[in-house]
Design a protein around this motif. Structure first.
Motif, PDB file in Angstrom:
ATOM      1  N   GLY A  29       0.827  -1.406   0.140  1.00 37.26           N
ATOM      2  CA  GLY A  29      -0.045   0.022  -0.106  1.00 37.26           C
ATOM      3  C   GLY A  29       0.702   1.089  -0.537  1.00 37.26           C
ATOM      4  N   GLY A  31      -0.214   3.531  -1.404  1.00 36.48           N
ATOM      5  CA  GLY A  31      -0.293   4.294  -2.332  1.00 36.48           C
ATOM      6  C   GLY A  31       0.363   5.277  -3.194  1.00 36.48           C
ATOM      7  N   GLU A  44      -5.666   6.840  -0.142  1.00 36.40           N
ATOM      8  CA  GLU A  44      -6.210   5.573  -0.575  1.00 36.40           C
ATOM      9  C   GLU A  44      -7.740   6.604  -1.372  1.00 36.40           C
ATOM     10  N   VAL A  63     -11.179  10.270  -0.382  1.00 39.77           N
ATOM     11  CA  VAL A  63     -10.274  10.090   0.145  1.00 39.77           C
ATOM     12  C   VAL A  63     -10.256   9.092   1.471  1.00 39.77           C
ATOM     13  N   HIS A  66      -4.018   7.844   5.903  1.00 35.68           N
ATOM     14  CA  HIS A  66      -3.535   7.009   6.630  1.00 35.68           C
ATOM     15  C   HIS A  66      -2.320   7.517   7.182  1.00 35.68           C
ATOM     16  N   ALA A 178      -1.936   9.120  -4.535  1.00 39.91           N
ATOM     17  CA  ALA A 178      -2.477   7.528  -5.571  1.00 39.91           C
ATOM     18  C   ALA A 178      -3.303   8.289  -6.929  1.00 39.91           C
ATOM     19  N   THR A 180      -6.202   7.577 -10.288  1.00 38.23           N
ATOM     20  CA  THR A 180      -7.443   6.867 -10.198  1.00 38.23           C
ATOM     21  C   THR A 180      -7.785   8.018 -11.560  1.00 38.23           C
TER      22      THR A 180
END
Length: 209
Positions: A29, A31, A44, A63, A66, A178, A180
């Motif tokens: 992970g 991102g 994320e 989003v 973290h 991240a 998309t």
């Protein structure tokens, strides 16, 4: 070799091998396409999902953050460990792409492997976040946010690539990001004009992977 020493050496080899698998596959992970360490920051994208298709010309981006704290009261201030804000960068994939330019972008060692099209990080599209971008001189580059969401509106039909990056209080980027890709469909009754021979469609250039 004593039995106890042999067992310890075997266990150490297994642990080392597992660590190498994580590093080579990029799992973990964060991102950012790199392995994450325990407690490492990450981002994320909840929506829109990669490959999403919709007729609505407005997009609500949400989003999850973290191990990183958003600090609106210190926006633009001195960097502090583990806190800052978000950079949202939305670009539309160009229509009817020159295959030579696409190949050059995909093979670029310093690029992101995609053509960077027109930015939609202006106040006309990203609202208050775009206004904030104008204030700090980032308009047309990214839209800063101190909340884990942003609202884009009046987006024309086409394919889009959104990059979300964690940034420090002073605006400096971190490696944690991240990506998309999504599509705004043509309105009912409208059709996308075909590309001239030899050109690559935006759907192929977007490469939802």
């Amino acid at each position: 070799m004593r039995p106890g020493v042999g067992i310890f050496a075997a266990l150490a080899a297994v642990v080392l091998a597992a660590g190498l698998v994580v590093l080579l596959t990029g799992n973990g992970g964060g991102g950012s396409g790199r392995s994450a360490l325990p407690g490492e920051p990450g981002v994320e994208i909840v929506s829109p999902r990669n490959g999403a298709r919709q007729t609505d010309r407005a997009v609500v981006v949400k989003v999850k953050i973290h191990n990183f704290r958003l600090a609106p009261q210190r926006f633009g201030g001195e960097p502090q460990l583990g806190e800052g804000h978000i950079r949202f960068g939305l670009n539309r994939v160009p229509d009817c792409v020159d295959p030579v330019k696409l190949k050059r972008a995909e093979e670029s060692p310093v690029g992101r492997g995609r053509l960077v099209g027109a930015s939609f990080d202006f106040s006309r599209y990203s609202g208050p976040n775009g206004v904030l971008a104008e204030r700090i001189g980032a308009s047309g580059s990214y839209s800063p946010a101190t909340r884990p969401e942003i609202y884009y509106r009046d987006l024309p039909a086409g394919f889009y690539r959104l990059v979300v990056t964690l940034a420090r209080n002073d605006g400096a980027t971190t490696p944690y990001h991240a990506v998309t890709n999504f599509e705004i469909l043509m309105p009912p009754g409208h059709e996308q004009k075909p590309c001239p021979p030899g050109k690559v469609t935006s759907a192929k250039a977007a490469a939802f992977d």
